[in-house]
Every structure is written in structure tokens, then in C-alpha cells.
Design a protein around this motif. Structure first.
Motif, PDB file in Angstrom:
ATOM      1  N   ASP A   1      -2.158  -5.666  -9.296  1.00 49.35           N
ATOM      2  CA  ASP A   1      -3.336  -4.811  -9.462  1.00 49.35           C
ATOM      3  C   ASP A   1      -3.025  -3.365  -9.099  1.00 49.35           C
ATOM      4  O   ASP A   1      -3.501  -2.439  -9.769  1.00 49.35           O
ATOM      5  CB  ASP A   1      -4.507  -5.338  -8.633  1.00 49.35           C
ATOM      6  N   LEU A   2      -2.224  -3.147  -8.061  1.00 51.13           N
ATOM      7  CA  LEU A   2      -1.822  -1.785  -7.727  1.00 51.13           C
ATOM      8  C   LEU A   2      -0.969  -1.183  -8.839  1.00 51.13           C
ATOM      9  O   LEU A   2      -1.157  -0.019  -9.209  1.00 51.13           O
ATOM     10  CB  LEU A   2      -1.052  -1.760  -6.400  1.00 51.13           C
ATOM     11  N   ASN A   3      -0.050  -1.969  -9.390  1.00 53.48           N
ATOM     12  CA  ASN A   3       0.794  -1.486 -10.486  1.00 53.48           C
ATOM     13  C   ASN A   3      -0.026  -1.120 -11.717  1.00 53.48           C
ATOM     14  O   ASN A   3       0.306  -0.178 -12.431  1.00 53.48           O
ATOM     15  CB  ASN A   3       1.850  -2.527 -10.869  1.00 53.48           C
ATOM     16  N   SER A   4      -1.090  -1.878 -11.961  1.00 51.95           N
ATOM     17  CA  SER A   4      -1.925  -1.611 -13.138  1.00 51.95           C
ATOM     18  C   SER A   4      -2.990  -0.550 -12.854  1.00 51.95           C
ATOM     19  O   SER A   4      -3.814  -0.264 -13.707  1.00 51.95           O
ATOM     20  CB  SER A   4      -2.593  -2.899 -13.627  1.00 51.95           C
TER      21      SER A   4
ATOM     22  N   ALA B   1     -16.136   1.242  -5.309  1.00 54.80           N
ATOM     23  CA  ALA B   1     -16.962   0.298  -6.069  1.00 54.80           C
ATOM     24  C   ALA B   1     -16.143  -0.845  -6.670  1.00 54.80           C
ATOM     25  O   ALA B   1     -16.712  -1.756  -7.253  1.00 54.80           O
ATOM     26  CB  ALA B   1     -17.697   1.045  -7.182  1.00 54.80           C
ATOM     27  N   TRP B   2     -14.835  -0.812  -6.535  1.00 50.14           N
ATOM     28  CA  TRP B   2     -13.967  -1.818  -7.145  1.00 50.14           C
ATOM     29  C   TRP B   2     -13.614  -2.889  -6.124  1.00 50.14           C
ATOM     30  O   TRP B   2     -13.312  -2.600  -4.979  1.00 50.14           O
ATOM     31  CB  TRP B   2     -12.677  -1.173  -7.661  1.00 50.14           C
ATOM     32  N   ALA B   3     -13.619  -4.126  -6.565  1.00 51.44           N
ATOM     33  CA  ALA B   3     -13.261  -5.235  -5.683  1.00 51.44           C
ATOM     34  C   ALA B   3     -12.514  -6.294  -6.483  1.00 51.44           C
ATOM     35  O   ALA B   3     -12.758  -6.474  -7.681  1.00 51.44           O
ATOM     36  CB  ALA B   3     -14.499  -5.852  -5.048  1.00 51.44           C
ATOM     37  N   GLN B   4     -11.624  -6.963  -5.798  1.00 52.33           N
ATOM     38  CA  GLN B   4     -10.863  -8.065  -6.401  1.00 52.33           C
ATOM     39  C   GLN B   4     -10.761  -9.165  -5.360  1.00 52.33           C
ATOM     40  O   GLN B   4     -10.555  -8.887  -4.174  1.00 52.33           O
ATOM     41  CB  GLN B   4      -9.473  -7.581  -6.805  1.00 52.33           C
TER      42      GLN B   4
ATOM     43  N   CYS C   1       0.838  -1.207   0.000  1.00 51.58           N
ATOM     44  CA  CYS C   1       0.000   0.000   0.000  1.00 51.58           C
ATOM     45  C   CYS C   1       0.871   1.254   0.000  1.00 51.58           C
ATOM     46  O   CYS C   1       0.660   2.161  -0.815  1.00 51.58           O
ATOM     47  CB  CYS C   1      -0.929   0.006   1.211  1.00 51.58           C
ATOM     48  N   ALA C   2       1.844   1.301   0.894  1.00 51.95           N
ATOM     49  CA  ALA C   2       2.713   2.481   1.017  1.00 51.95           C
ATOM     50  C   ALA C   2       3.489   2.750  -0.268  1.00 51.95           C
ATOM     51  O   ALA C   2       3.630   3.906  -0.675  1.00 51.95           O
ATOM     52  CB  ALA C   2       3.668   2.308   2.193  1.00 51.95           C
ATOM     53  N   ARG C   3       3.971   1.702  -0.911  1.00 48.52           N
ATOM     54  CA  ARG C   3       4.728   1.883  -2.164  1.00 48.52           C
ATOM     55  C   ARG C   3       3.886   2.535  -3.246  1.00 48.52           C
ATOM     56  O   ARG C   3       4.427   3.141  -4.171  1.00 48.52           O
ATOM     57  CB  ARG C   3       5.249   0.536  -2.680  1.00 48.52           C
ATOM     58  N   HIS C   4       2.580   2.414  -3.149  1.00 53.90           N
ATOM     59  CA  HIS C   4       1.693   2.937  -4.197  1.00 53.90           C
ATOM     60  C   HIS C   4       0.856   4.126  -3.720  1.00 53.90           C
ATOM     61  O   HIS C   4      -0.114   4.510  -4.360  1.00 53.90           O
ATOM     62  CB  HIS C   4       0.789   1.811  -4.713  1.00 53.90           C
ATOM     63  N   GLY C   5       1.256   4.698  -2.580  1.00 56.20           N
ATOM     64  CA  GLY C   5       0.605   5.904  -2.101  1.00 56.20           C
ATOM     65  C   GLY C   5      -0.718   5.683  -1.383  1.00 56.20           C
ATOM     66  O   GLY C   5      -1.518   6.609  -1.271  1.00 56.20           O
ATOM     67  N   PHE C   6      -0.939   4.486  -0.924  1.00 52.49           N
ATOM     68  CA  PHE C   6      -2.154   4.170  -0.179  1.00 52.49           C
ATOM     69  C   PHE C   6      -1.814   3.857   1.265  1.00 52.49           C
ATOM     70  O   PHE C   6      -0.670   3.581   1.598  1.00 52.49           O
ATOM     71  CB  PHE C   6      -2.856   2.930  -0.766  1.00 52.49           C
ATOM     72  N   ALA C   7      -2.831   3.870   2.091  1.00 52.88           N
ATOM     73  CA  ALA C   7      -2.747   3.355   3.453  1.00 52.88           C
ATOM     74  C   ALA C   7      -3.694   2.167   3.534  1.00 52.88           C
ATOM     75  O   ALA C   7      -4.676   2.113   2.787  1.00 52.88           O
ATOM     76  CB  ALA C   7      -3.162   4.434   4.454  1.00 52.88           C
ATOM     77  N   PRO C   8      -3.425   1.215   4.405  1.00 52.95           N
ATOM     78  CA  PRO C   8      -4.318   0.056   4.511  1.00 52.95           C
ATOM     79  C   PRO C   8      -5.773   0.438   4.751  1.00 52.95           C
ATOM     80  O   PRO C   8      -6.685  -0.247   4.291  1.00 52.95           O
ATOM     81  CB  PRO C   8      -3.753  -0.722   5.697  1.00 52.95           C
TER      82      PRO C   8
ATOM     83  N   GLY D   1       1.792 -16.811  -0.235  1.00 47.51           N
ATOM     84  CA  GLY D   1       1.611 -15.368  -0.353  1.00 47.51           C
ATOM     85  C   GLY D   1       1.340 -14.898  -1.765  1.00 47.51           C
ATOM     86  O   GLY D   1       1.558 -13.730  -2.084  1.00 47.51           O
ATOM     87  N   GLN D   2       0.859 -15.786  -2.607  1.00 50.14           N
ATOM     88  CA  GLN D   2       0.581 -15.427  -3.996  1.00 50.14           C
ATOM     89  C   GLN D   2      -0.416 -14.267  -4.086  1.00 50.14           C
ATOM     90  O   GLN D   2      -0.305 -13.431  -4.969  1.00 50.14           O
ATOM     91  CB  GLN D   2       0.043 -16.645  -4.760  1.00 50.14           C
ATOM     92  N   TRP D   3      -1.360 -14.191  -3.160  1.00 48.53           N
ATOM     93  CA  TRP D   3      -2.354 -13.121  -3.222  1.00 48.53           C
ATOM     94  C   TRP D   3      -1.686 -11.756  -3.116  1.00 48.53           C
ATOM     95  O   TRP D   3      -2.131 -10.793  -3.752  1.00 48.53           O
ATOM     96  CB  TRP D   3      -3.437 -13.308  -2.154  1.00 48.53           C
ATOM     97  N   LEU D   4      -0.605 -11.661  -2.349  1.00 49.02           N
ATOM     98  CA  LEU D   4       0.091 -10.383  -2.208  1.00 49.02           C
ATOM     99  C   LEU D   4       0.743  -9.957  -3.520  1.00 49.02           C
ATOM    100  O   LEU D   4       0.705  -8.781  -3.882  1.00 49.02           O
ATOM    101  CB  LEU D   4       1.141 -10.482  -1.105  1.00 49.02           C
ATOM    102  N   ARG D   5       1.304 -10.913  -4.235  1.00 50.34           N
ATOM    103  CA  ARG D   5       1.888 -10.598  -5.545  1.00 50.34           C
ATOM    104  C   ARG D   5       0.796 -10.148  -6.512  1.00 50.34           C
ATOM    105  O   ARG D   5       0.983  -9.195  -7.275  1.00 50.34           O
ATOM    106  CB  ARG D   5       2.666 -11.787  -6.089  1.00 50.34           C
ATOM    107  N   GLN D   6      -0.345 -10.820  -6.486  1.00 55.74           N
ATOM    108  CA  GLN D   6      -1.455 -10.438  -7.363  1.00 55.74           C
ATOM    109  C   GLN D   6      -2.020  -9.068  -6.986  1.00 55.74           C
ATOM    110  O   GLN D   6      -2.352  -8.266  -7.865  1.00 55.74           O
ATOM    111  CB  GLN D   6      -2.548 -11.505  -7.321  1.00 55.74           C
ATOM    112  N   PHE D   7      -2.104  -8.796  -5.679  1.00 51.30           N
ATOM    113  CA  PHE D   7      -2.566  -7.490  -5.223  1.00 51.30           C
ATOM    114  C   PHE D   7      -1.617  -6.398  -5.721  1.00 51.30           C
ATOM    115  O   PHE D   7      -2.046  -5.356  -6.218  1.00 51.30           O
ATOM    116  CB  PHE D   7      -2.668  -7.475  -3.696  1.00 51.30           C
TER     117      PHE D   7
END
Length: 86
Positions: free
Chosen positions: A74-77, A54-57, A21-28, A65-71
Motif C-alpha cells: 500500500d505504501l508503494n502504491s 481519511a484513508w484507512a486499510q 514507514c522510514a523507507r517511504h518518507g513517513f514516521a510511525p 507478518g503478512q500484514w507488513l508486506r501488505q502495508f
């Protein structure tokens, strides 16, 4: 394990989520996280649903920890970028 918020994640996943989250300018707090049994494949476990506005994944939880890589993909995209925070 029942997941209602990101603080219910295992410690390692929670730390990785916070860093992503922090790397992409978000907070949890910008995301709503919940766990649920996969309705299409209940024998293979739980899904982690991450929402922002309105967005969900949904991500399959696994021990690697594959979900973290996928998350992070999604942040990168910018999947969650334009979703207004609720």
C-alpha cells in the motif's frame, strides 16, 4: 493482545513497521493504528486497522507478518500518500 497504538505491536512487527514507514518518507506517528476483531470472521482473529487522515486499510494479523508486506504494498502504491495527517 490488544493493540491501541503501534507501540503495542510485537517488537519485531513494530521494528518492521518503523522501517517500512522510514523507507517511504513517513514516521510511525503519521499513522493511527488499532486492533479490532474481524466483524465478518471473529473466529479467525484480529484485524489491524491503519489510518492516515481519511484513508484507512485493515490487515489480518497472522504469525507470518503478512500484514507488513501488505502495508508496504500500500505504501508503494501511494495509498496513504495523499491523505492529510490528522
Amino acid at each position: 493482545m490488544v493493540i491501541h497504538t503501534y507501540t503495542d505491536l510485537p517488537l519485531g512487527d513494530r521494528a518492521a513497521f518503523e522501517l517500512a514507514c522510514a523507507r517511504h518518507g513517513f514516521a510511525p506517528i503519521h499513522f493511527d493504528i488499532s486492533g479490532q476483531i474481524d466483524p465478518d470472521d471473529p473466529a479467525h482473529g484480529e484485524l489491524l486497522v491503519v489510518r492516515r487522515g481519511a484513508w484507512a486499510q485493515a490487515y489480518r494479523i497472522d504469525s507470518r507478518g503478512q500484514w507488513l508486506r501488505q502495508f508496504e504494498i500500500d505504501l508503494n502504491s501511494r495509498f496513504f500518500r495523499f491523505a492529510p495527517h490528522t
